[in-house]
Design a protein around this motif. Sequence first.
Motif, PDB file in Angstrom:
ATOM      1  N   SER A   1       2.661 -29.274  31.603  1.00 19.70           N
ATOM      2  CA  SER A   1       3.515 -28.675  30.574  1.00 19.70           C
ATOM      3  C   SER A   1       2.730 -27.676  29.727  1.00 19.70           C
ATOM      4  O   SER A   1       3.242 -26.613  29.352  1.00 19.70           O
TER       5      SER A   1
ATOM      6  N   MET B   1      11.337 -35.320  28.990  1.00 18.29           N
ATOM      7  CA  MET B   1      11.129 -35.261  30.443  1.00 18.29           C
ATOM      8  C   MET B   1      10.809 -36.651  31.003  1.00 18.29           C
ATOM      9  O   MET B   1      11.335 -37.046  32.048  1.00 18.29           O
TER      10      MET B   1
ATOM     11  N   SER C   1       2.137 -38.702  25.222  1.00 14.34           N
ATOM     12  CA  SER C   1       2.799 -37.577  24.544  1.00 14.34           C
ATOM     13  C   SER C   1       3.145 -37.933  23.109  1.00 14.34           C
ATOM     14  O   SER C   1       2.965 -37.129  22.186  1.00 14.34           O
TER      15      SER C   1
ATOM     16  N   ASN D   1      11.476 -25.795  34.298  1.00 10.41           N
ATOM     17  CA  ASN D   1      10.714 -26.460  33.251  1.00 10.41           C
ATOM     18  C   ASN D   1      10.025 -25.423  32.367  1.00 10.41           C
ATOM     19  O   ASN D   1      10.023 -25.543  31.133  1.00 10.41           O
ATOM     20  N   GLU D   2       9.443 -24.398  32.992  1.00 14.79           N
ATOM     21  CA  GLU D   2       8.824 -23.312  32.219  1.00 14.79           C
ATOM     22  C   GLU D   2       9.874 -22.597  31.373  1.00 14.79           C
ATOM     23  O   GLU D   2       9.621 -22.238  30.221  1.00 14.79           O
TER      24      GLU D   2
ATOM     25  N   ILE E   1      10.640 -24.620  28.285  1.00 13.31           N
ATOM     26  CA  ILE E   1       9.538 -24.605  27.323  1.00 13.31           C
ATOM     27  C   ILE E   1       9.490 -23.287  26.561  1.00 13.31           C
ATOM     28  O   ILE E   1       9.283 -23.259  25.341  1.00 13.31           O
TER      29      ILE E   1
ATOM     30  N   GLN F   1       9.066 -32.407  24.007  1.00 13.76           N
ATOM     31  CA  GLN F   1       9.703 -32.029  25.267  1.00 13.76           C
ATOM     32  C   GLN F   1       9.202 -32.910  26.413  1.00 13.76           C
ATOM     33  O   GLN F   1       9.965 -33.276  27.309  1.00 13.76           O
ATOM     34  N   ASN F   2       7.921 -33.253  26.365  1.00 13.38           N
ATOM     35  CA  ASN F   2       7.386 -34.181  27.369  1.00 13.38           C
ATOM     36  C   ASN F   2       8.066 -35.546  27.279  1.00 13.38           C
ATOM     37  O   ASN F   2       8.295 -36.212  28.295  1.00 13.38           O
TER      38      ASN F   2
ATOM     39  N   TYR G   1      16.784 -31.563  30.136  1.00 11.40           N
ATOM     40  CA  TYR G   1      15.673 -32.016  30.969  1.00 11.40           C
ATOM     41  C   TYR G   1      16.123 -32.954  32.086  1.00 11.40           C
ATOM     42  O   TYR G   1      15.318 -33.332  32.940  1.00 11.40           O
TER      43      TYR G   1
ATOM     44  N   LEU H   1       5.933 -29.262  22.010  1.00 12.52           N
ATOM     45  CA  LEU H   1       5.747 -29.465  23.446  1.00 12.52           C
ATOM     46  C   LEU H   1       5.692 -30.945  23.813  1.00 12.52           C
ATOM     47  O   LEU H   1       6.231 -31.366  24.842  1.00 12.52           O
TER      48      LEU H   1
END
Length: 362
Positions: free
Chosen positions: A275, A225, A65, A204-205, A208, A221-222, A92, A218
Amino acid sequence: MIFKAILANKDLFPTRLSLVVFVGYVGLFTAQGLLVTASRNGNTTYPYNTTTVVLLTEVLKLALSTLIFLKDHTFWSFISEVYDNKSMLVLYMVPAFLYCLYNNLSFTNLAAFDPTSYYIFMQIRLLFTGVVFQIMFKRYLSGMQWYSLCLVTLGCVVQKLDYATISKLFGPVDLSIQNVFYNSISFLLIVVQLSCSVCAGVYNEYLIKGNSGKNVHLMVQNVYMCLDSIFWNTVVLSYQGQLITAFSMPSLASIAQTLVILIIVNNACAGIITSMFLMNLNSIAKAFASAIEIVFTAMLSYLLFDIPIYINTVISVMISSYAIVVYAKNPVKNPPVKSYLPNADKRDTSLKEKLLENTPSV
């Protein structure tokens, strides 16, 4: 002709990227099942430490990521994104904890149920997904959408049925207090497990696509997580007293084989594409992708491992195919995909200047 029309459906796949992500998701998770099966070498146990594999997968996903972000941005942009949106690290924590609980409950529930019964119960999560999706996004599914979800759930259940399971369903029932109590606890735990899976995916959706994450890249965000997942898994391992064992020389040596390394790489890529799936599509489409994955896994297992295909698999393919056609005619429409590359370079300079201001002169 039917599937060509489905692939060309702009409501189902609004962009070419969304179609690529859908196909990639199905492909990677199908490969995951096949690789894990092959890694057992025909046995029921794993010749390697699965805990080590899980943690190394998260570490690799974290690295991938970061590298994907740095491909188009500077290092300072990455530091800026992570620093400016550090509150999402806390947000998260919730899906990371739910996924961690899900993974650990899978071992408990597989010990309480035979594999076929376990996987049949787990298919209920497809219907749970519809319920939780409506609550989180306040977007209500139509009658035809619910009909297609019920059909695809039925298709997945049929695929997991076998003669032994059916015999248990209609065979004699032990109604002793001890057995009823044991079964009640077991059912409760499997409901908790599938609830964790559904709530983590939909939440999670929501992160995002919602206000909290709409201005956050994104891949950043990974990163959040992955960090939270590593934290929770470390907590669980420490509680179980297995943290040192997971990274002992024998455990590390056990994963030094091609198949296990492929599992780690495949799982990390699957995590990233999940994701992307949630950003470009939605949790309902993800439920259908999971159903397709189950069917593909069954067919490829026959070709690769000589695992027989019975009539229930054929019926399952027919039901699932019909469900997909029904859903494709009336899919949950995806909102316009947000830009997840927001002003990172602008914050790059500002943060860099702040750091330089706070650096003592020599």
